[in-house]
Write an enzyme that holds these catalytic residues in place. Sequence first.
Site, PDB file in Angstrom:
ATOM      1  N   GLY A 240       0.781  -1.145   0.054  1.00 47.93           N
ATOM      2  CA  GLY A 240       0.158  -0.211   0.178  1.00 47.93           C
ATOM      3  C   GLY A 240       0.969   1.219   0.038  1.00 47.93           C
ATOM      4  O   GLY A 240       0.604   2.143  -0.667  1.00 47.93           O
ATOM      5  N   GLY A 513       1.702   1.348  13.493  1.00 44.83           N
ATOM      6  CA  GLY A 513       0.969   0.072  13.259  1.00 44.83           C
ATOM      7  C   GLY A 513       1.534  -0.943  14.303  1.00 44.83           C
ATOM      8  O   GLY A 513       0.784  -1.500  15.346  1.00 44.83           O
ATOM      9  N   ALA A 514       2.965  -1.184  14.160  1.00 45.75           N
ATOM     10  CA  ALA A 514       3.341  -2.290  15.053  1.00 45.75           C
ATOM     11  C   ALA A 514       3.522  -2.031  16.367  1.00 45.75           C
ATOM     12  O   ALA A 514       3.010  -2.765  17.449  1.00 45.75           O
ATOM     13  CB  ALA A 514       4.859  -2.636  14.751  1.00 45.75           C
ATOM     14  N   LEU A 609      10.911  -6.036  17.380  1.00 41.90           N
ATOM     15  CA  LEU A 609      10.175  -7.194  17.740  1.00 41.90           C
ATOM     16  C   LEU A 609      10.652  -8.377  16.844  1.00 41.90           C
ATOM     17  O   LEU A 609      10.507  -9.655  17.370  1.00 41.90           O
ATOM     18  CB  LEU A 609       8.720  -6.869  17.124  1.00 41.90           C
ATOM     19  CG  LEU A 609       8.262  -5.719  17.901  1.00 41.90           C
ATOM     20  CD1 LEU A 609       7.051  -5.130  17.313  1.00 41.90           C
ATOM     21  CD2 LEU A 609       7.889  -5.807  19.538  1.00 41.90           C
ATOM     22  N   PRO A 611      13.873  -9.148  14.184  1.00 40.68           N
ATOM     23  CA  PRO A 611      14.993  -8.775  13.466  1.00 40.68           C
ATOM     24  C   PRO A 611      14.911  -9.238  11.933  1.00 40.68           C
ATOM     25  O   PRO A 611      15.363  -8.322  11.053  1.00 40.68           O
ATOM     26  CB  PRO A 611      16.208  -9.304  14.013  1.00 40.68           C
ATOM     27  CG  PRO A 611      15.743  -9.747  15.452  1.00 40.68           C
ATOM     28  CD  PRO A 611      14.520 -10.050  15.225  1.00 40.68           C
ATOM     29  N   LYS A 612      14.180 -10.222  11.763  1.00 38.02           N
ATOM     30  CA  LYS A 612      14.187 -10.729  10.265  1.00 38.02           C
ATOM     31  C   LYS A 612      13.198 -10.088   9.414  1.00 38.02           C
ATOM     32  O   LYS A 612      13.500  -9.329   8.439  1.00 38.02           O
ATOM     33  CB  LYS A 612      13.766 -12.284  10.358  1.00 38.02           C
ATOM     34  CG  LYS A 612      13.853 -12.901   8.993  1.00 38.02           C
ATOM     35  CD  LYS A 612      13.453 -14.461   8.966  1.00 38.02           C
ATOM     36  CE  LYS A 612      13.582 -15.287   7.760  1.00 38.02           C
ATOM     37  NZ  LYS A 612      13.313 -16.733   7.933  1.00 38.02           N
ATOM     38  N   GLY A 681       8.664   1.746  15.392  1.00 37.04           N
ATOM     39  CA  GLY A 681       8.196   1.446  14.170  1.00 37.04           C
ATOM     40  C   GLY A 681       9.291   1.589  13.172  1.00 37.04           C
ATOM     41  O   GLY A 681      10.174   2.616  13.428  1.00 37.04           O
ATOM     42  N   GLY A 683       8.785   1.299   9.489  1.00 38.21           N
ATOM     43  CA  GLY A 683       8.094   1.382   7.791  1.00 38.21           C
ATOM     44  C   GLY A 683       8.727   2.525   7.382  1.00 38.21           C
ATOM     45  O   GLY A 683       8.868   2.410   6.108  1.00 38.21           O
ATOM     46  N   GLU A 684       8.350   3.733   7.966  1.00 32.50           N
ATOM     47  CA  GLU A 684       8.659   4.986   7.257  1.00 32.50           C
ATOM     48  C   GLU A 684      10.196   5.278   7.250  1.00 32.50           C
ATOM     49  O   GLU A 684      10.858   5.748   6.575  1.00 32.50           O
ATOM     50  CB  GLU A 684       7.737   6.080   7.888  1.00 32.50           C
ATOM     51  CG  GLU A 684       6.293   5.755   8.230  1.00 32.50           C
ATOM     52  CD  GLU A 684       5.437   5.837   7.048  1.00 32.50           C
ATOM     53  OE1 GLU A 684       5.854   5.860   5.991  1.00 32.50           O
ATOM     54  OE2 GLU A 684       4.358   5.421   7.144  1.00 32.50           O
TER      55      GLU A 684
END
Length: 717
Positions: A240, A513-514, A609, A611-612, A681, A683-684
């Site tokens: 997304g 989110g996380a 949370l 690492p992979k 987080g 993602g950003e």
Amino acid sequence: MKRRKLIGEATSRVDGISKVTGAANYATDHKIPNLAYAVIFKSEIAAGTISEIDQSAAEQSAGVLAVITHKNAPKLNLKANAPDARPDSSIRGGALLQDNKIEFYGQHIGVVVAETFEQARAAARLVKVSYQKSAAKIEFEKHINEAVVPTGKEFQDDGRGDLNTAFQSAKFKVEAVYETPIEHHHPMAPHATIAVWEAPNKLTLYNEAQVVNGVQRAAAGTLGLPPENVRIVTPHVGGGFGAKGSQWSNLVIAAIAAQAVKRPVKLALSRQQMFNSVGLRQRNHQRLRLAATQDGKLTAIGHDTTTHTATTAEFLEDCGEGAKIMYDSPNSLVTYRVVPMNIILPTFTRGPGQSTGSFALESAMDELAYQLRLDPIEFRLRNEPARDPSNGKPWSSRSVVQCLTRGAEVFGWNRRRLEPRTVRQGNYLIGYGVSSATYPARTRDSSAMVKLTRKAADVRASVELAASDLGTGTYTIIAQTAGELLDLPLEKVTVKIGDSSLPPAAGSVGSFGAASFTNAVYAACGQLRQELQAKSNQQWATPPTLVQLMEAAKLSEYQTRADAKPSPEAEKYSSHSFNANFAEVWVNEATGMVKIPRFVAVTGGGRVLNPKAARSQIIGGVIWGIGMALTEESVIEPRYGNFITRSFADYHVPVNLDIGEIETVFVTEEDKIVNPMGVKGLGEIAICGVAGAVANAIFNATGKRIRNLPITPDKLL
């Protein structure tokens, strides 16, 4: 007894098997009986009105069930989509078939519903539309001087000290304009919806949404239904990057199409339709003014962003937020100006504001460091703020220094030479570049339900909340969190998300989110243990297991729900993720082609949370940042307002051969202020600063400072 350790372990995706075997259901995969198919048709002008629509040929075409336009569409509640409505809870970009006005090329003006997709597509091409054209604002350069102050409070001029005086009086200063182009999200799965009316006032939408409850509110508000009468089902999201954080008119059009033909309808956008259906990252014109003393202390930071929005609503990227907090300076000014244009409304795109803003800020920092004859890392370290310069709040944690120093060690920064064009290998000029960046660390209200079942000594848990999984591993980190806190193996934890009928939760947007999901699960698991302890009516010498608690309480089933909210204490602090990016580039002196054989990304993102999954997040962000730096650009045809770049044949994203070795490093951060689990987080922040590091490395290699992205060979020759 040693408790189970799952949080922080490099665990493979618990939903991985279902994805690779095709069992995971995305929006169009749900098996719905008696399905009809819808295809949208779009405007072929950028501004004006529709004079007439001749749909007779389409209506008589084989298999056609309905043709819906503004002439026969039901009236919708447009107040739910006012310009000041929450972007995740309203339908963005207009185009809801409510009138004959055209505001941009590609605006949705109708939909054909047929027995098959092929019949609907063929009939859509038979619709004849005539227009009354108006003058359209399409070319940004022609209208940039018409830009005005935005209406949003967060985009008003924000400064401290006296920037102009400090800048004018400085001996060492940089003033330059940096430009980033329009970009598009291009998730693997284009936007699609299956709409099913269970009753005249009860609707189920199989959709792909980053914010499950936001979609519910947007659809319900626009259709005039109570939110509880609209169910959103979105167990998996095929990417997304912000485009599915907002909701667009195709969602509601699918619903009104299903209502018109009185049967379920599937509406899936094509890749080409995505370009002017679901938002974009807007073009940004950023003027940077930096000044410093001879010893490298910043005295002025000015960041002025001019951009475009739609004619119907306002959206801006907050490009100047990094300038407010990254570096210490007594004089600062951040401004925004915007010009409404006949282009679809922009929207959130990965690292909104900070991915584009950091390119400008970090390029300017590199330019000033070179003018001062300072190592660019040393220049940044000399301007490290003790508190958030924008508001005076203490940091909940800040890892810029650790990221820069650790990254320099891993990357081998000591091999970099100050002077450009001094390292070469054959036809290649070799350069090193660095940048830093930030993104806010936030937590949002989220709820979670934990259900236990026991058969003898076998206890299993089900965790339920209306979270979403973009493909980033939400199922897995929720299972890890619950498994560790309940002391259960992963195979005994079931995760149910992606359904608005579950307890409400935040969305997978803005890097909260996380943190929001796992802290809700953390609260629910802790509450469940406390409640079972009370029901067991026993004192325990050592922490009891769930089996012991449930046996003592004579329970075979138990459930509880917790509602987690951000701590008021966190508001007293400034909480952010930070990073440092290091790029090695090879530039072919004869062709101008750029290769990036090596990239090191160092991130301070709180508690990791998984690492992979975290490594994958960073790699994905770096690859997009490299695309931003070198290849990605959406080009508008100025006469008509349509995009020339309408497929992956001409919108160039990096592929495997474009990407070299990417090394990810996480610095240790324990930050219990931001939230109880210390999650920030990733993602950003993963994309932020990447383009700046590449641009700075290209300057170090070639001596050419390219200030407008993408950096294509023609700009280097």
